[in-house]
Design a protein around this motif. Structure first.
Motif, mmCIF file in Angstrom:
data_model
loop_
_atom_site.group_PDB
_atom_site.id
_atom_site.type_symbol
_atom_site.label_atom_id
_atom_site.label_comp_id
_atom_site.label_asym_id
_atom_site.label_seq_id
_atom_site.Cartn_x
_atom_site.Cartn_y
_atom_site.Cartn_z
ATOM 1 N N VAL A 51 0.845 -1.199 0.000
ATOM 2 C CA VAL A 51 0.000 0.000 0.000
ATOM 3 C C VAL A 51 0.878 1.246 0.000
ATOM 4 O O VAL A 51 0.645 2.189 -0.753
ATOM 5 C CB VAL A 51 -0.971 -0.018 1.203
ATOM 6 N N GLN A 52 1.911 1.246 0.833
ATOM 7 C CA GLN A 52 2.821 2.390 0.893
ATOM 8 C C GLN A 52 3.513 2.605 -0.451
ATOM 9 O O GLN A 52 3.656 3.738 -0.910
ATOM 10 C CB GLN A 52 3.857 2.189 2.010
ATOM 11 N N GLN A 53 3.926 1.519 -1.107
ATOM 12 C CA GLN A 53 4.563 1.629 -2.421
ATOM 13 C C GLN A 53 3.619 2.260 -3.439
ATOM 14 O O GLN A 53 4.030 3.112 -4.232
ATOM 15 C CB GLN A 53 4.998 0.256 -2.929
ATOM 16 N N LEU A 54 2.353 1.847 -3.412
ATOM 17 C CA LEU A 54 1.387 2.407 -4.360
ATOM 18 C C LEU A 54 1.136 3.886 -4.072
ATOM 19 O O LEU A 54 1.040 4.693 -5.004
ATOM 20 C CB LEU A 54 0.078 1.620 -4.333
ATOM 21 N N ILE A 55 1.073 4.255 -2.807
ATOM 22 C CA ILE A 55 0.879 5.666 -2.449
ATOM 23 C C ILE A 55 2.063 6.504 -2.936
ATOM 24 O O ILE A 55 1.874 7.579 -3.501
ATOM 25 C CB ILE A 55 0.666 5.819 -0.923
ATOM 26 N N GLU A 56 3.263 6.010 -2.726
ATOM 27 C CA GLU A 56 4.455 6.723 -3.198
ATOM 28 C C GLU A 56 4.457 6.835 -4.718
ATOM 29 O O GLU A 56 4.801 7.883 -5.266
ATOM 30 C CB GLU A 56 5.724 6.013 -2.709
ATOM 31 N N TYR A 57 4.063 5.774 -5.410
ATOM 32 C CA TYR A 57 4.014 5.775 -6.868
ATOM 33 C C TYR A 57 3.028 6.827 -7.372
ATOM 34 O O TYR A 57 3.306 7.558 -8.312
ATOM 35 C CB TYR A 57 3.620 4.380 -7.368
#
Length: 181
Positions: free
Chosen positions: A115-121
């Motif tokens: 989830v954090q990776q998608l938010i950063e992306y």
């Protein structure tokens, strides 16, 4: 960091769903309860389990909708109080990342990282979030994978950047065009 794929979709026919409210320590029981309910209703799963968290991430109790495609074209009782039914479930323009899950214990932590990776992306790529996160459990060749999806579309800062983007695409695919984007 896992690879993030754009242009993904979740698309299923005949989906049975149930809304749950629970604490994170009960997650395993919720999945078991959901599949027990599907079995009690004499429904036949026809695809992967997927769920969306409706509450703020990290808050308790967790509000979630668990879903699974089924072979049946409707519920025996269309007014079933336990399950909801959708003839079609479709969300497009999603980004997605995937990770192998080796144990039940690590699934929650891996999900949070994804989830954090998608938010950063989304932030880095100037995108707008248009859905909650969807988690999907898939089994491929006896390996268990967690996929996390999010509907997100690109934002253009102004009309010139919008035109510039499409000019680059046009140049890439037109004869004699520059192949750089």
């Amino acid at each position: 960091m896992s690879l993030i794929a754009e242009g993904q979709k979740i698309s299923f026919k005949n989906v049975a769903s149930k809304y749950y409210e629970f604490n994170s320590s009960e997650t395993g029981n919720i999945v078991e309860n959901f599949f027990k309910l599907i079995d009690e209703k004499h429904l036949t799963p026809n695809g992967p389990l997927f769920y969306s968290i409706q509450s703020d991430i990290g808050t308790e109790p967790i509000l979630a909708i668990y879903s699974v495609p089924i072979k049946e074209e409707n519920l025996v009782d269309m007014y079933d109080e336990d399950l909801d039914f959708q003839t079609y479930f479709f969300i497009d323009n999603m980004i997605m990342t995937r990770a192998e899950i080796l144990s039940d214990n690590e699934a929650e932590d891996i999900s949070k990282e994804m989830v954090q990776q998608l938010i950063e992306y989304v932030a880095v790529n100037n995108m707008d979030i248009q859905s909650q996160f969807y988690n999907m459990i898939k089994i491929v060749d006896d390996r268990v994978y967690l996929e996390v999806y999010l509907k997100a579309t690109r934002l253009f800062k102004d009309e010139k950047s919008y035109e510039s983007f499409f000019q680059k695409i046009k140049n890439k695919f037109s004869r004699g065009g520059n192949n750089e984007i």
